[in-house]
Design a protein around this motif. Structure first.
Motif, PDB file in Angstrom:
ATOM      1  N   GLY A   1       0.787  -1.222   0.000  1.00 12.73           N
ATOM      2  CA  GLY A   1       0.000   0.000   0.000  1.00 12.73           C
ATOM      3  C   GLY A   1       0.826   1.282   0.000  1.00 12.73           C
ATOM      4  O   GLY A   1       0.274   2.376   0.016  1.00 12.73           O
ATOM      5  N   LEU A   2       2.148   1.159  -0.040  1.00  9.55           N
ATOM      6  CA  LEU A   2       3.000   2.352   0.045  1.00  9.55           C
ATOM      7  C   LEU A   2       3.085   3.077  -1.289  1.00  9.55           C
ATOM      8  O   LEU A   2       3.131   2.447  -2.348  1.00  9.55           O
ATOM      9  CB  LEU A   2       4.398   1.962   0.516  1.00  9.55           C
ATOM     10  CG  LEU A   2       4.480   1.315   1.889  1.00  9.55           C
ATOM     11  CD1 LEU A   2       5.913   0.942   2.221  1.00  9.55           C
ATOM     12  CD2 LEU A   2       3.902   2.227   2.951  1.00  9.55           C
ATOM     13  N   THR A   3       3.117   4.408  -1.224  1.00 10.50           N
ATOM     14  CA  THR A   3       3.164   5.214  -2.444  1.00 10.50           C
ATOM     15  C   THR A   3       4.487   5.953  -2.625  1.00 10.50           C
ATOM     16  O   THR A   3       4.738   6.485  -3.702  1.00 10.50           O
ATOM     17  CB  THR A   3       2.031   6.258  -2.437  1.00 10.50           C
ATOM     18  OG1 THR A   3       2.229   7.166  -1.339  1.00 10.50           O
ATOM     19  CG2 THR A   3       0.668   5.592  -2.326  1.00 10.50           C
ATOM     20  N   GLN A   4       5.330   5.995  -1.573  1.00 10.16           N
ATOM     21  CA  GLN A   4       6.547   6.795  -1.653  1.00 10.16           C
ATOM     22  C   GLN A   4       7.826   5.964  -1.652  1.00 10.16           C
ATOM     23  O   GLN A   4       8.774   6.289  -2.361  1.00 10.16           O
ATOM     24  CB  GLN A   4       6.585   7.801  -0.491  1.00 10.16           C
ATOM     25  CG  GLN A   4       5.405   8.756  -0.527  1.00 10.16           C
ATOM     26  CD  GLN A   4       5.332   9.636   0.703  1.00 10.16           C
ATOM     27  OE1 GLN A   4       5.756  10.770   0.655  1.00 10.16           O
ATOM     28  NE2 GLN A   4       4.798   9.106   1.791  1.00 10.16           N
TER      29      GLN A   4
ATOM     30  N   ILE B   1       2.329  13.183   3.307  1.00  9.96           N
ATOM     31  CA  ILE B   1       1.665  11.896   3.475  1.00  9.96           C
ATOM     32  C   ILE B   1       2.533  11.008   4.354  1.00  9.96           C
ATOM     33  O   ILE B   1       3.640  10.632   3.964  1.00  9.96           O
ATOM     34  CB  ILE B   1       1.421  11.223   2.111  1.00  9.96           C
ATOM     35  CG1 ILE B   1       0.521  12.099   1.241  1.00  9.96           C
ATOM     36  CG2 ILE B   1       0.837   9.835   2.295  1.00  9.96           C
ATOM     37  CD1 ILE B   1       0.446  11.657  -0.210  1.00  9.96           C
TER      38      ILE B   1
ATOM     39  N   GLU C   1       2.996   7.370   5.937  1.00  7.67           N
ATOM     40  CA  GLU C   1       2.540   6.028   5.612  1.00  7.67           C
ATOM     41  C   GLU C   1       2.956   5.053   6.706  1.00  7.67           C
ATOM     42  O   GLU C   1       3.872   5.323   7.478  1.00  7.67           O
ATOM     43  CB  GLU C   1       3.091   5.599   4.254  1.00  7.67           C
ATOM     44  CG  GLU C   1       2.560   6.474   3.133  1.00  7.67           C
ATOM     45  CD  GLU C   1       2.951   6.014   1.752  1.00  7.67           C
ATOM     46  OE1 GLU C   1       2.064   6.023   0.880  1.00  7.67           O
ATOM     47  OE2 GLU C   1       4.120   5.641   1.544  1.00  7.67           O
ATOM     48  N   ARG C   2       2.281   3.914   6.725  1.00  9.66           N
ATOM     49  CA  ARG C   2       2.552   2.914   7.748  1.00  9.66           C
ATOM     50  C   ARG C   2       2.602   1.532   7.112  1.00  9.66           C
ATOM     51  O   ARG C   2       2.073   1.322   6.024  1.00  9.66           O
ATOM     52  CB  ARG C   2       1.478   2.955   8.837  1.00  9.66           C
ATOM     53  CG  ARG C   2       0.100   2.588   8.337  1.00  9.66           C
ATOM     54  CD  ARG C   2      -0.966   2.802   9.376  1.00  9.66           C
ATOM     55  NE  ARG C   2      -2.242   2.280   8.895  1.00  9.66           N
ATOM     56  CZ  ARG C   2      -3.361   2.324   9.576  1.00  9.66           C
ATOM     57  NH1 ARG C   2      -3.383   2.867  10.784  1.00  9.66           N
ATOM     58  NH2 ARG C   2      -4.467   1.827   9.084  1.00  9.66           N
TER      59      ARG C   2
ATOM     60  N   TRP D   1       1.051  -1.205  13.905  1.00 10.77           N
ATOM     61  CA  TRP D   1       1.640  -0.509  12.771  1.00 10.77           C
ATOM     62  C   TRP D   1       2.991   0.100  13.111  1.00 10.77           C
ATOM     63  O   TRP D   1       3.242   0.489  14.249  1.00 10.77           O
ATOM     64  CB  TRP D   1       0.711   0.619  12.300  1.00 10.77           C
ATOM     65  CG  TRP D   1      -0.630   0.151  11.865  1.00 10.77           C
ATOM     66  CD1 TRP D   1      -1.783   0.156  12.596  1.00 10.77           C
ATOM     67  CD2 TRP D   1      -0.964  -0.426  10.609  1.00 10.77           C
ATOM     68  NE1 TRP D   1      -2.809  -0.371  11.864  1.00 10.77           N
ATOM     69  CE2 TRP D   1      -2.337  -0.740  10.633  1.00 10.77           C
ATOM     70  CE3 TRP D   1      -0.238  -0.702   9.454  1.00 10.77           C
ATOM     71  CZ2 TRP D   1      -2.995  -1.305   9.552  1.00 10.77           C
ATOM     72  CZ3 TRP D   1      -0.894  -1.275   8.374  1.00 10.77           C
ATOM     73  CH2 TRP D   1      -2.259  -1.569   8.427  1.00 10.77           C
TER      74      TRP D   1
ATOM     75  N   GLU E   1       6.438   4.239   8.230  1.00 14.93           N
ATOM     76  CA  GLU E   1       7.387   3.985   7.154  1.00 14.93           C
ATOM     77  C   GLU E   1       8.385   5.142   7.162  1.00 14.93           C
ATOM     78  O   GLU E   1       8.001   6.308   7.113  1.00 14.93           O
ATOM     79  CB  GLU E   1       6.626   3.876   5.819  1.00 14.93           C
ATOM     80  CG  GLU E   1       7.471   3.352   4.688  1.00 14.93           C
ATOM     81  CD  GLU E   1       8.419   4.384   4.148  1.00 14.93           C
ATOM     82  OE1 GLU E   1       9.630   4.090   4.083  1.00 14.93           O
ATOM     83  OE2 GLU E   1       7.960   5.489   3.803  1.00 14.93           O
TER      84      GLU E   1
ATOM     85  N   SER F   1       8.538   8.112   4.441  1.00  4.85           N
ATOM     86  CA  SER F   1       7.434   9.069   4.577  1.00  4.85           C
ATOM     87  C   SER F   1       7.645   9.972   5.786  1.00  4.85           C
ATOM     88  O   SER F   1       7.310  11.156   5.742  1.00  4.85           O
ATOM     89  CB  SER F   1       6.085   8.352   4.644  1.00  4.85           C
ATOM     90  OG  SER F   1       5.866   7.720   5.884  1.00  4.85           O
TER      91      SER F   1
ATOM     92  N   LEU G   1      -1.821   8.311  13.017  1.00  6.72           N
ATOM     93  CA  LEU G   1      -1.550   7.310  11.983  1.00  6.72           C
ATOM     94  C   LEU G   1      -1.417   5.901  12.554  1.00  6.72           C
ATOM     95  O   LEU G   1      -1.971   4.948  12.017  1.00  6.72           O
ATOM     96  CB  LEU G   1      -0.249   7.671  11.247  1.00  6.72           C
ATOM     97  CG  LEU G   1       0.240   6.665  10.208  1.00  6.72           C
ATOM     98  CD1 LEU G   1      -0.636   6.719   8.960  1.00  6.72           C
ATOM     99  CD2 LEU G   1       1.698   6.926   9.871  1.00  6.72           C
TER     100      LEU G   1
END
Length: 154
Positions: A8-11, A26, A28-29, A72, A75, A78, A107
């Protein structure tokens, strides 16, 4: 040993621009592979910067974030981008420090989190900001943050 689900990570692994502001950053976790085990995660940002909201001059801090994960983990890329987003952000030391901590708490919903933000002097006075989510949990080794009281912070 299990592998962390990074689907699910975008970076992470991508070339991304630095966020324009902390509000647009953003965080992220990823799932903790050790859920159910109490341990401390520490992030240290010895070169954190923001801007004075009145003068626009840079402010510098050594920030230490300790947390005990629940389900969690934050990340780290992020988090770095989030912390970097303060470089052009004008806010008082207290506001920056607490905002960082609350974004991470919102988060992750960690079992416990504390932040120590050791700001270098402005007007000859260092301002240090400390906050935690509750009492220090028993049975978990939580080391001192290791940042010297102000005497050049060295």
């Amino acid at each position: 040993m299990s592998h962390t689900d990074v689907s699910g990570l975008t970076q992470l692994g991508s070339n991304v621009d630095a966020p324009a502001s902390p509000e647009t950053a953003i965080l992220e976790r990823v799932p903790s592979g050790n859920a159910g085990t109490d341990f401390v995660v520490r992030f240290t940002a010895p070169e954190f910067t923001s801007l004075c909201p009145m003068t626009g001059q840079p402010d510098f801090a050594h920030i230490v974030i300790d947390y005990i994960p629940s389900d969690w983990l934050v990340e780290s890329k992020s988090l770095k981008l989030f912390l970097h987003s303060f470089r052009n952000h004008g806010a008082f030391h207290e506001d920056c420090s607490i905002y960082v901590a609350r974004r991470i708490v919102d988060l992750l919903h960690p079992k416990w989190l504390r932040i120590g933000a050791y700001w270098y002097p402005r007007g000859g006075i260092p301002i240090d900001v400390f906050w935690q989510t509750g009492p220090t949990p028993e049975g978990v080794w939580i080391p001192e943050q290791g940042v010297a009281p102000y005497r050049g912070r060295g």
